[in-house]
Design a protein around this motif. Structure first.
Motif, PDB file in Angstrom:
ATOM      1  N   MET A   1       0.850  -1.172   0.000  1.00  0.00           N
ATOM      2  CA  MET A   1       0.000   0.000   0.000  1.00  0.00           C
ATOM      3  C   MET A   1       0.897   1.236   0.000  1.00  0.00           C
ATOM      4  N   ARG A   2       0.499   2.204  -0.801  1.00  0.00           N
ATOM      5  CA  ARG A   2       1.246   3.462  -0.865  1.00  0.00           C
ATOM      6  C   ARG A   2       0.331   4.594  -0.401  1.00  0.00           C
ATOM      7  N   LEU A   3       0.664   5.211   0.710  1.00  0.00           N
ATOM      8  CA  LEU A   3      -0.108   6.348   1.202  1.00  0.00           C
ATOM      9  C   LEU A   3       0.417   7.630   0.569  1.00  0.00           C
ATOM     10  N   GLN A   4      -0.495   8.490   0.174  1.00  0.00           N
ATOM     11  CA  GLN A   4      -0.137   9.786  -0.383  1.00  0.00           C
ATOM     12  C   GLN A   4      -0.771  10.866   0.470  1.00  0.00           C
ATOM     13  N   SER A   5      -0.053  11.933   0.674  1.00  0.00           N
ATOM     14  CA  SER A   5      -0.642  13.061   1.390  1.00  0.00           C
ATOM     15  C   SER A   5      -1.634  13.762   0.456  1.00  0.00           C
ATOM     16  N   VAL A   6      -2.597  14.394   1.024  1.00  0.00           N
ATOM     17  CA  VAL A   6      -3.587  15.118   0.225  1.00  0.00           C
ATOM     18  C   VAL A   6      -2.917  16.199  -0.625  1.00  0.00           C
ATOM     19  N   PRO A   7      -1.949  16.989  -0.093  1.00  0.00           N
ATOM     20  CA  PRO A   7      -1.284  17.965  -0.959  1.00  0.00           C
ATOM     21  C   PRO A   7      -0.596  17.303  -2.168  1.00  0.00           C
ATOM     22  N   ASP A   8       0.017  16.132  -1.971  1.00  0.00           N
ATOM     23  CA  ASP A   8       0.632  15.425  -3.099  1.00  0.00           C
ATOM     24  C   ASP A   8      -0.412  15.006  -4.127  1.00  0.00           C
ATOM     25  N   VAL A   9      -1.555  14.539  -3.659  1.00  0.00           N
ATOM     26  CA  VAL A   9      -2.633  14.145  -4.562  1.00  0.00           C
ATOM     27  C   VAL A   9      -3.100  15.350  -5.370  1.00  0.00           C
ATOM     28  N   LEU A  10      -3.227  16.491  -4.710  1.00  0.00           N
ATOM     29  CA  LEU A  10      -3.714  17.695  -5.396  1.00  0.00           C
ATOM     30  C   LEU A  10      -2.711  18.212  -6.419  1.00  0.00           C
ATOM     31  N   GLU A  11      -1.443  17.963  -6.224  1.00  0.00           N
ATOM     32  CA  GLU A  11      -0.420  18.411  -7.167  1.00  0.00           C
ATOM     33  C   GLU A  11      -0.233  17.458  -8.342  1.00  0.00           C
ATOM     34  N   GLU A  12      -0.654  16.227  -8.193  1.00  0.00           N
ATOM     35  CA  GLU A  12      -0.448  15.204  -9.215  1.00  0.00           C
ATOM     36  C   GLU A  12      -1.239  15.534 -10.488  1.00  0.00           C
ATOM     37  N   VAL A  13      -0.597  15.366 -11.642  1.00  0.00           N
ATOM     38  CA  VAL A  13      -1.268  15.541 -12.929  1.00  0.00           C
ATOM     39  C   VAL A  13      -1.954  14.221 -13.267  1.00  0.00           C
ATOM     40  N   LEU A  14      -3.260  14.255 -13.388  1.00  0.00           N
ATOM     41  CA  LEU A  14      -4.022  13.046 -13.648  1.00  0.00           C
ATOM     42  C   LEU A  14      -4.135  12.789 -15.142  1.00  0.00           C
ATOM     43  N   PRO A  15      -3.995  11.537 -15.561  1.00  0.00           N
ATOM     44  CA  PRO A  15      -4.144  11.222 -16.987  1.00  0.00           C
ATOM     45  C   PRO A  15      -5.610  11.320 -17.413  1.00  0.00           C
ATOM     46  N   GLU A  16      -5.816  11.536 -18.681  1.00  0.00           N
ATOM     47  CA  GLU A  16      -7.178  11.543 -19.220  1.00  0.00           C
ATOM     48  C   GLU A  16      -7.711  10.116 -19.187  1.00  0.00           C
ATOM     49  N   VAL A  17      -8.962   9.960 -18.836  1.00  0.00           N
ATOM     50  CA  VAL A  17      -9.608   8.659 -18.845  1.00  0.00           C
ATOM     51  C   VAL A  17     -10.770   8.745 -19.822  1.00  0.00           C
ATOM     52  N   ALA A  18     -10.796   7.822 -20.782  1.00  0.00           N
ATOM     53  CA  ALA A  18     -11.841   7.836 -21.806  1.00  0.00           C
ATOM     54  C   ALA A  18     -13.173   7.397 -21.219  1.00  0.00           C
ATOM     55  N   SER A  19     -14.195   8.181 -21.457  1.00  0.00           N
ATOM     56  CA  SER A  19     -15.543   7.844 -21.008  1.00  0.00           C
ATOM     57  C   SER A  19     -16.243   7.004 -22.056  1.00  0.00           C
ATOM     58  N   LEU A  20     -16.970   5.995 -21.616  1.00  0.00           N
ATOM     59  CA  LEU A  20     -17.835   5.231 -22.511  1.00  0.00           C
ATOM     60  C   LEU A  20     -19.255   5.759 -22.445  1.00  0.00           C
ATOM     61  N   VAL A  21     -19.660   6.204 -21.258  1.00  0.00           N
ATOM     62  CA  VAL A  21     -21.015   6.735 -21.061  1.00  0.00           C
ATOM     63  C   VAL A  21     -20.911   8.044 -20.299  1.00  0.00           C
ATOM     64  N   GLY A  22     -21.540   9.070 -20.855  1.00  0.00           N
ATOM     65  CA  GLY A  22     -21.574  10.370 -20.188  1.00  0.00           C
ATOM     66  C   GLY A  22     -20.177  10.927 -19.945  1.00  0.00           C
ATOM     67  N   GLU A  23     -20.077  11.882 -19.089  1.00  0.00           N
ATOM     68  CA  GLU A  23     -18.810  12.520 -18.724  1.00  0.00           C
ATOM     69  C   GLU A  23     -18.205  11.780 -17.539  1.00  0.00           C
ATOM     70  N   GLY A  24     -17.711  10.568 -17.786  1.00  0.00           N
ATOM     71  CA  GLY A  24     -17.088   9.791 -16.726  1.00  0.00           C
ATOM     72  C   GLY A  24     -18.045   8.916 -15.929  1.00  0.00           C
ATOM     73  N   LEU A  25     -19.291   8.795 -16.370  1.00  0.00           N
ATOM     74  CA  LEU A  25     -20.244   7.937 -15.662  1.00  0.00           C
ATOM     75  C   LEU A  25     -19.786   6.481 -15.709  1.00  0.00           C
ATOM     76  N   ILE A  26     -19.388   6.020 -16.887  1.00  0.00           N
ATOM     77  CA  ILE A  26     -18.764   4.703 -17.074  1.00  0.00           C
ATOM     78  C   ILE A  26     -17.537   4.937 -17.937  1.00  0.00           C
ATOM     79  N   VAL A  27     -16.369   4.525 -17.446  1.00  0.00           N
ATOM     80  CA  VAL A  27     -15.122   4.814 -18.144  1.00  0.00           C
ATOM     81  C   VAL A  27     -14.482   3.549 -18.703  1.00  0.00           C
ATOM     82  N   ALA A  28     -13.708   3.721 -19.761  1.00  0.00           N
ATOM     83  CA  ALA A  28     -12.971   2.609 -20.354  1.00  0.00           C
ATOM     84  C   ALA A  28     -11.979   2.070 -19.333  1.00  0.00           C
ATOM     85  N   GLY A  29     -11.918   0.761 -19.213  1.00  0.00           N
ATOM     86  CA  GLY A  29     -11.000   0.142 -18.265  1.00  0.00           C
ATOM     87  C   GLY A  29     -11.506   0.114 -16.842  1.00  0.00           C
ATOM     88  N   GLY A  30     -12.673   0.665 -16.620  1.00  0.00           N
ATOM     89  CA  GLY A  30     -13.232   0.694 -15.265  1.00  0.00           C
ATOM     90  C   GLY A  30     -14.044  -0.554 -14.967  1.00  0.00           C
TER      91      GLY A  30
END
Length: 144
Positions: A1-30
């Motif tokens: 398990m890897r714990l991350q501080s909330v400030p680290d999470v907020l600074e992290e650049v998140l990758p784009e995740v392709a939506s299959l339904v709606g704006e992220g309601l159901i995502v590819a690979g989910g």
């Protein structure tokens, strides 16, 4: 398990995740688990989702991205699944890349049957698939 501080999470650049339904309601690979009491039309809902995704047609008012879809069920007699499919496609159209199977003996706890499932999904380039109901694809009964 890897714990991350909330400030680290907020600074992290998140990758784009392709939506299959709606704006992220159901995502590819989910993963999606639909749960409810018996008789609440969950199977109808996910079968219609598969058909809508295969067509790229709206589902419950949400836009979808067209992708090959597979609905594997192990509960209802094949006749009724096919009848339901005919009724649904009369309403939304007939997709070329939607696939349906009734598999009463597909227990995925064993490597050969799991491998069989993966090969089938890869063969049709499935972008979305459903196992309905999930407990029928595991060894044992729904109570254990």
């Amino acid at each position: 398990m890897r714990l991350q501080s909330v400030p680290d999470v907020l600074e992290e650049v998140l990758p784009e995740v392709a939506s299959l339904v709606g704006e992220g309601l159901i995502v590819a690979g989910g993963r999606l688990l639909l749960y409810g009491a018996p008789g609440q039309y969950k199977s109808f809902l996910v079968q219609q989702l598969c058909l809508s995704l295969a067509l790229g047609a709206p589902w419950l008012g949400y836009p979808t991205v067209q992708t090959p879809s597979v609905y594997i069920q192990a509960e209802v007699m094949p006749y009724y699944v096919k009848l339901r499919t005919r009724q649904m496609t009369e309403q939304i159209g007939t997709p070329d890349s939607a696939y349906i199977a009734t598999e009463q003996e597909l227990v995925l706890d064993s490597a050969p049957r799991f491998d069989e499932l993966i090969k089938a999904l890869l063969a049709v380039k499935a972008g979305f698939f459903v196992l309905d109901p999930i407990f029928n694809f595991m060894a044992g009964s729904e109570n254990n």
